[in-house]
Write a protein that holds these residues in place. Structure first.
Motif, mmCIF file in Angstrom:
data_model
loop_
_atom_site.group_PDB
_atom_site.id
_atom_site.type_symbol
_atom_site.label_atom_id
_atom_site.label_comp_id
_atom_site.label_asym_id
_atom_site.label_seq_id
_atom_site.Cartn_x
_atom_site.Cartn_y
_atom_site.Cartn_z
ATOM 1 N N ILE A 164 -13.435 -12.837 -8.014
ATOM 2 C CA ILE A 164 -13.942 -11.737 -7.714
ATOM 3 C C ILE A 164 -12.746 -10.382 -7.253
ATOM 4 C CG2 ILE A 164 -15.459 -10.773 -6.449
ATOM 5 C CD1 ILE A 164 -16.288 -13.361 -5.412
ATOM 6 N N ALA A 165 -12.842 -9.466 -8.076
ATOM 7 C CA ALA A 165 -12.021 -8.319 -7.310
ATOM 8 C C ALA A 165 -13.011 -7.535 -6.367
ATOM 9 C CB ALA A 165 -11.995 -7.117 -8.893
ATOM 10 N N ALA A 166 -12.084 -7.360 -6.078
ATOM 11 C CA ALA A 166 -12.655 -6.080 -4.451
ATOM 12 C C ALA A 166 -12.097 -4.599 -5.282
ATOM 13 C CB ALA A 166 -12.526 -7.439 -2.946
ATOM 14 N N VAL A 167 -12.684 -3.756 -5.624
ATOM 15 C CA VAL A 167 -11.769 -2.904 -5.811
ATOM 16 C C VAL A 167 -12.574 -1.753 -5.291
ATOM 17 C CG1 VAL A 167 -10.319 -1.519 -8.680
ATOM 18 C CG2 VAL A 167 -11.689 -4.064 -8.446
ATOM 19 N N GLN A 168 -11.375 -0.912 -4.625
ATOM 20 C CA GLN A 168 -11.428 0.573 -3.908
ATOM 21 C C GLN A 168 -10.532 1.205 -4.585
ATOM 22 O OE1 GLN A 168 -9.763 -1.463 -2.414
ATOM 23 N NE2 GLN A 168 -7.686 -1.071 -1.685
ATOM 24 N N GLY A 169 -10.207 2.379 -4.725
ATOM 25 C CA GLY A 169 -9.730 3.403 -4.943
ATOM 26 C C GLY A 169 -9.211 3.756 -6.330
ATOM 27 N N HIS A 170 -8.282 3.819 -6.241
ATOM 28 C CA HIS A 170 -7.948 4.059 -8.061
ATOM 29 C C HIS A 170 -7.024 2.805 -8.358
ATOM 30 C CE1 HIS A 170 -6.279 8.380 -6.727
ATOM 31 N NE2 HIS A 170 -6.667 8.241 -8.046
ATOM 32 N N VAL A 205 -10.769 -14.693 -4.682
ATOM 33 C CA VAL A 205 -10.976 -13.122 -4.915
ATOM 34 C C VAL A 205 -9.618 -12.290 -4.632
ATOM 35 C CG1 VAL A 205 -11.991 -11.296 -2.216
ATOM 36 C CG2 VAL A 205 -13.401 -13.590 -3.072
ATOM 37 N N LEU A 206 -9.781 -10.934 -5.018
ATOM 38 C CA LEU A 206 -8.645 -10.495 -5.717
ATOM 39 C C LEU A 206 -9.411 -8.837 -4.565
ATOM 40 C CD1 LEU A 206 -6.001 -9.992 -6.458
ATOM 41 C CD2 LEU A 206 -7.475 -8.414 -8.667
ATOM 42 N N ARG A 207 -8.328 -8.465 -3.924
ATOM 43 C CA ARG A 207 -8.414 -8.106 -2.779
ATOM 44 C C ARG A 207 -6.724 -7.010 -2.776
ATOM 45 N NH1 ARG A 207 -6.615 -7.584 2.010
ATOM 46 N NH2 ARG A 207 -8.577 -6.443 2.628
ATOM 47 N N ALA A 208 -6.691 -5.487 -2.411
ATOM 48 C CA ALA A 208 -5.628 -5.354 -2.472
ATOM 49 C C ALA A 208 -5.951 -4.288 -0.873
ATOM 50 C CB ALA A 208 -5.622 -4.039 -3.357
ATOM 51 N N GLU A 209 -4.534 -4.164 0.020
ATOM 52 C CA GLU A 209 -4.397 -3.148 0.906
ATOM 53 C C GLU A 209 -4.136 -1.468 1.108
ATOM 54 O OE1 GLU A 209 -0.583 -5.115 2.933
ATOM 55 O OE2 GLU A 209 -1.850 -6.700 3.555
ATOM 56 N N GLY A 210 -4.839 -1.091 2.018
ATOM 57 C CA GLY A 210 -4.473 0.221 1.290
ATOM 58 C C GLY A 210 -5.561 0.723 0.770
ATOM 59 N N GLN A 211 -5.576 2.326 0.442
ATOM 60 C CA GLN A 211 -6.661 3.425 0.368
ATOM 61 C C GLN A 211 -6.888 2.912 -1.811
ATOM 62 O OE1 GLN A 211 -5.534 7.191 0.920
ATOM 63 N NE2 GLN A 211 -5.796 6.984 3.109
ATOM 64 N N SER A 212 -5.434 2.323 -2.208
ATOM 65 C CA SER A 212 -5.797 2.262 -3.051
ATOM 66 C C SER A 212 -5.840 0.878 -4.185
ATOM 67 C CB SER A 212 -4.712 2.452 -4.201
ATOM 68 O OG SER A 212 -4.946 4.413 -4.417
ATOM 69 N N PHE A 213 -6.275 0.087 -5.150
ATOM 70 C CA PHE A 213 -6.028 -0.917 -5.749
ATOM 71 C C PHE A 213 -4.961 -1.884 -6.388
ATOM 72 C CE2 PHE A 213 -7.408 -4.291 -8.941
ATOM 73 C CZ PHE A 213 -8.110 -5.280 -8.415
ATOM 74 N N PRO A 233 1.065 -1.153 -0.077
ATOM 75 C CA PRO A 233 0.245 0.078 0.075
ATOM 76 C C PRO A 233 1.207 1.475 0.027
ATOM 77 C CG PRO A 233 0.350 -1.289 2.654
ATOM 78 C CD PRO A 233 0.732 -1.740 0.984
ATOM 79 N N ALA A 234 1.845 1.406 0.425
ATOM 80 C CA ALA A 234 2.932 2.200 0.850
ATOM 81 C C ALA A 234 3.620 3.403 -0.955
ATOM 82 C CB ALA A 234 4.078 1.998 1.189
ATOM 83 N N LYS A 235 3.352 2.072 -2.080
ATOM 84 C CA LYS A 235 2.858 1.996 -3.293
ATOM 85 C C LYS A 235 1.869 2.426 -4.172
ATOM 86 C CE LYS A 235 7.094 1.933 -5.177
ATOM 87 N NZ LYS A 235 8.254 1.098 -6.353
ATOM 88 N N ARG A 236 1.109 2.565 -3.518
ATOM 89 C CA ARG A 236 -0.421 2.088 -4.135
ATOM 90 C C ARG A 236 -0.527 0.993 -4.600
ATOM 91 N NH1 ARG A 236 -2.775 7.437 -6.875
ATOM 92 N NH2 ARG A 236 -0.515 7.684 -7.789
ATOM 93 N N ASN A 237 0.372 -0.049 -4.423
ATOM 94 C CA ASN A 237 0.151 -1.733 -5.130
ATOM 95 C C ASN A 237 0.268 -0.903 -6.335
ATOM 96 O OD1 ASN A 237 -0.748 -2.955 -2.675
ATOM 97 N ND2 ASN A 237 -2.524 -2.097 -3.034
#
Length: 267
Positions: free
Chosen positions: A123-129, A62-70, A33-37
């Motif tokens: 399933i992609a769980a997508v937040q932010g950019h 399930v595909l997800r991402a830590e932080g504010q951006s996918f 998440p520090a590099k917005r993945n």
């Protein structure tokens, strides 16, 4: 998503990708998440490896991402003259032979191609950019649930490149030729309301409800028998390649297999 997947320990955890498995559900998490993945060839190799090591018990990924951006797309270091240590630079790729260049890009694509396997539902769980490669990674999945702050964008064309990580085929299938072309050529943001209304996303929810919504969807899919899900996915995936009559025939053949299997007469 169930916390027990984390308690079991990761099956894979490297280069910004973590894979955990909880019985029939696997979770692939982008963990930088520090590099917005931001994505790199190492991440793509880790994504491909995640697909290879999935246990046979898994039915939903399930595909997800830590932080504010996918995922904010390609790691910008790839655009510098020195590139990323240990990886070929863009100049190195451009100077390679036709066969070598094609093989390099095909290798990059491997992390994006397994998500639509016939025996899985992803399933992609997508937040932010979700920009560029991030957008294409979300498109690699069968289904997309998005947070209400999502911002999809395809920025490759503005960089003088093309989307080459398998995203163009599903994008056209989901939103149509004209809208897909316009999204790619302008690089504009597609936000949650448009994503749902055009079919790009299946559902939009408040960001704090994203994990719960994906968990509910995964549970609903798992409530149906696995073989029926596999047959149905195969029918739906192939529909746009078939004529109406060919699709009718495919339905009949699939249903015959299901009926015989349920009656204990299958092969």
């Amino acid at each position: 998503m169930a916390t027990s997947a984390q308690d079991l320990g990761p099956v894979l955890d490297k280069d910004g990708v973590r894979l955990t498995v909880d019985d029939a559900i696997a979770t692939v998490t982008l963990t930088n998440p520090a590099k917005r993945n931001a994505q790199s060839p190492a991440m793509w190799r880790a994504l491909a490896e995640a697909g290879r090591v999935l246990p046979g018990s898994v039915r939903v990924v399930v595909l997800r991402a830590e932080g504010q951006s996918f995922s904010a797309g390609l790691d910008r270091q790839m655009f510098t003259p020195e590139g990323i240590e240990g990886e070929p630079t863009f100049i190195d790729l451009a100077r390679s032979s036709d066969g070598e260049l094609d093989a390099s890009i095909a290798g990059f694509q491997d992390g994006f191609t397994w998500w639509r396997r016939g025996d899985l539902v992803s399933i992609a769980a997508v937040q932010g950019h979700a920009i560029g490669a991030g957008f294409q990674l979300a498109l690699a999945c069968d289904l997309r649930v998005v947070a209400d702050d999502v911002q999809f964008a395809m920025r490759e064309t503005s960089l003088g490149l093309v989307p080459d990580l398998t995203g163009t085929h599903p994008l056209v299938a989901l939103v149509g030729y004209g809208r897909a072309l316009e999204i790619c050529l302008t690089g504009r943001f597609v936000q949650a309301e448009e994503a749902v209304s055009t079919g790009l996303a299946n559902l939009a929810v408040p960001a704090d409800q994203l994990d719960a919504a994906v968990s509910d969807l995964a549970s609903a899919i798992l409530s149906a028998p696995r073989d029926a899900v596999i047959e149905t996915k195969t029918l739906i995936r192939g529909a746009h390649h078939r004529t109406y009559d060919d699709q009718r025939a495919a339905e009949r053949a699939a249903q015959a297999r299901r009926l015989r299997d349920l009656a204990g007469l299958g092969e």
